[in-house]
Design a protein around this motif. Structure first.
Motif, PDB file in Angstrom:
ATOM      1  N   TRP A 284      35.847   2.538   2.575  1.00  0.00           N
ATOM      2  CA  TRP A 284      35.950   1.237   1.928  1.00  0.00           C
ATOM      3  C   TRP A 284      34.588   0.576   1.809  1.00  0.00           C
ATOM      4  CZ3 TRP A 284      40.790  -1.600   4.373  1.00  0.00           C
ATOM      5  CH2 TRP A 284      41.952  -0.944   3.957  1.00  0.00           C
TER       6      TRP A 284
ATOM      7  N   ASP B  70      40.894  -0.175  16.050  1.00  0.00           N
ATOM      8  CA  ASP B  70      39.531  -0.348  15.540  1.00  0.00           C
ATOM      9  C   ASP B  70      38.842   0.990  15.322  1.00  0.00           C
ATOM     10  OD1 ASP B  70      39.747  -3.048  15.420  1.00  0.00           O
ATOM     11  OD2 ASP B  70      38.505  -3.489  17.169  1.00  0.00           O
TER      12      ASP B  70
ATOM     13  N   GLY C 176      37.495   2.820   7.033  1.00  0.00           N
ATOM     14  CA  GLY C 176      36.559   1.708   6.916  1.00  0.00           C
ATOM     15  C   GLY C 176      35.233   2.121   6.313  1.00  0.00           C
TER      16      GLY C 176
ATOM     17  N   ILE D  87      39.897   2.576  12.069  1.00  0.00           N
ATOM     18  CA  ILE D  87      39.281   1.911  10.908  1.00  0.00           C
ATOM     19  C   ILE D  87      37.809   2.262  10.806  1.00  0.00           C
ATOM     20  CG2 ILE D  87      38.635  -0.337   9.937  1.00  0.00           C
ATOM     21  CD1 ILE D  87      41.236  -1.451  11.184  1.00  0.00           C
ATOM     22  N   ARG D  88      37.045   2.096  11.906  1.00  0.00           N
ATOM     23  CA  ARG D  88      35.583   2.226  11.803  1.00  0.00           C
ATOM     24  C   ARG D  88      35.113   3.667  11.745  1.00  0.00           C
ATOM     25  NH1 ARG D  88      33.877  -0.303  17.666  1.00  0.00           N
ATOM     26  NH2 ARG D  88      34.929   1.199  18.999  1.00  0.00           N
TER      27      ARG D  88
END
Length: 484
Positions: free
Chosen positions: A217, A206, A214, A209-210
């Motif tokens: 995106w 996570d 992320g 991604i964050r």
């Protein structure tokens, strides 16, 4: 327009909240014994989120009515949102009940994340009006919705969804799981293997991604991000440079680990360690706050999801302006949040200008200088501002702005704003001079007759003398010479 919602769980509750907050009445059917509590909790979070998301005055919310049956909920409805569990046999039974009571012209949209319209339409009386309208959680904040099914129903559904702040994406060909979930499924499969093989934990995945892609995106998507990665040569260079990597054994996308008890326990334990200190509702509020911050940042750049916020605010300003009566004009309100405070615990200086600027925007839209007018190449620019700070404003205060038109000619207008707190005390005033401009030529031009008539009608309401401080700048301060 009457809207019916069949199902009030996580997705259904989000739909209900978005429709009601946008001003629509919603009839709901959900036999779950806790449905009313769940929906009321989602509504509370959604209402708080919208208050913080939009600077414009929100419309009066619609009402929710709880129906005793599907037939009662859909009777007279123009749009029906079905959000029941992902079982095709259940959805078919629900559709039969809906079609027996709903108008033949009513749109029936399913929130399904996996089934195709052709599957939902099996045995339907009016299959052409059955669509997929697949959103993403939280529905009341995330605007994208995959509309699958085509035809007139898809066009009408998209128009309604856009009017409540959604970003409909009409998918030309139906496919299992549509587009969004197929992309998510690919990432999910690889993440399961990374945990299965002991390479990463849920926290580490996570965080990557964050804190990394992320964020890219969120505001630029996949292909535009990769286009930039190709440098000045663009997407072609990116594909030539990184395309061969697709043949390398980097991922296991065609092979999925069994979700046996051991893997389920490992994922659940890691997730509890990562997020177990917060309740689900706390996590939702944290998520919403983070999303709003991203939305506001993107709004400032007129980019991506920020454009949907600006569009909705323009709608709210226009709707509110039509309802305004009395003078001075009360066109704008604001709520002083914790992020607006300085080190003294008072509203920081630049937020006064923000409130005054938003009030000016509301006035311009009220007089007819709205988004459609600006799209024609004309606008009004502020060229001079004078602010007086009269009282402290603390966090939590609800502000309202009273606006007067002090004067105008064919190219200029002069506004006076008074910012009032929730006790009616004037905490600040602002005086602004604006020029009407041709944005393409970047020069002042005369306003059209319609705007001049609107200004004439507004100023005709002003029968009070101008404030004593209007037109007066900062008085000179004489410094005493130091004594010898």
């Amino acid at each position: 327009m009457k809207i019916a919602a069949i199902g009030g769980g996580v997705i259904g509750g989000g739909w209900i909240a978005r429709f009601i907050l946008a001003g629509h009445d919603v009839a709901v059917f959900d036999p779950h014994p806790e449905a009313r509590r769940i929906v009321s909790e989602v509504m509370a979070n959604a209402g708080d989120a919208w208050q913080r998301l939009y600077q414009a005055p929100l419309p009066s919310p619609g009402t929710i009515s709880w129906a005793a049956s599907i037939a009662e909920a859909v009777s007279g409805a123009d749009y029906i949102q079905e959000s029941v569990p992902e079982r095709l046999d259940l959805k078919h039974r629900i559709i039969v009940e809906i079609e027996a009571a709903a108008s033949p012209q009513a749109i029936l949209a399913s929130s399904t994340s996996g089934f195709k319209p052709s599957e939902l339409r099996e045995g339907a009386t009016h299959p052409e009006r059955i669509l997929v309208a697949h959103p993403f959680n939280p529905v009341y904040l995330l605007p994208v919705v995959e509309v699958v099914g085509g035809g007139d129903a898809a066009q009408r559904a998209s128009a309604l969804l856009e009017s409540v702040g959604m970003k409909p994406v009409q998918i030309a060909r139906e496919i299992d799981a549509h587009i969004g979930d197929r992309l998510l499924e690919a990432v999910w499969r690889e993440a399961l293997w990374l945990i299965k093989d002991g390479i990463a934990t849920t926290q580490e995945i996570d965080d990557i991604i964050r804190y990394g892609f992320g964020l890219r995106w969120a505001q630029m998507g996949l292909f535009e991000t990769y286009r930039i990665a190709g440098g000045e040569a663009g997407m072609r260079h990116f594909l030539s440079q990184f395309g061969p990597a697709l043949k390398w054994p980097w991922t296991k996308l065609m092979d999925v680990p069994d979700l046996d008890d051991e893997l389920v326990d490992r994922i659940a334990a890691q997730s509890d360690l990562q997020s177990g200190a917060h309740s689900v509702r706390e996590l939702e509020r944290i998520r919403d706050t983070n999303l709003i911050g991203i939305f506001h940042a993107l709004k400032a750049n007129d980019w991506g999801v920020g454009k949907t916020v600006s569009t909705m605010e323009n709608r709210f300003y226009a709707r509110e302006g039509k309802k305004v009566t009395g003078y001075p004009l009360r066109l704008h309100e604001a709520h002083v949040t914790g992020g607006w405070l300085d080190y003294n615990g008072h509203m920081t200086e630049f937020r006064y200008l923000q409130v005054l600027g938003d009030a000016t925007d509301a006035f311009l839209i009220h007089m007819g200088l709205d988004a459609e007018y600006r799209a024609g190449g004309h606008s009004a620019y502020t060229v001079e501002t004078h602010i007086r700070h009269l009282a402290e404003v603390r966090g939590g205060t609800r502000l309202i702005v009273e606006t007067r038109l002090l004067g105008y000619d064919e190219k200029r207008l002069r506004l006076h704003h008074a910012i009032l707190d929730d006790r009616g005390e004037t905490v600040a005033t602002g005086e602004h001079m604006l020029l009407h401009v041709d944005t393409g030529a970047n020069r002042t031009v005369a306003m059209p007759a319609a705007l001049m008539r609107a200004l004439e009608a507004i100023i005709a309401q002003d029968r009070a003398p101008h404030p004593d401080h209007a037109g007066i700048g900062i008085r000179a301060v004489r410094l005493k010479e130091a004594s010898a």
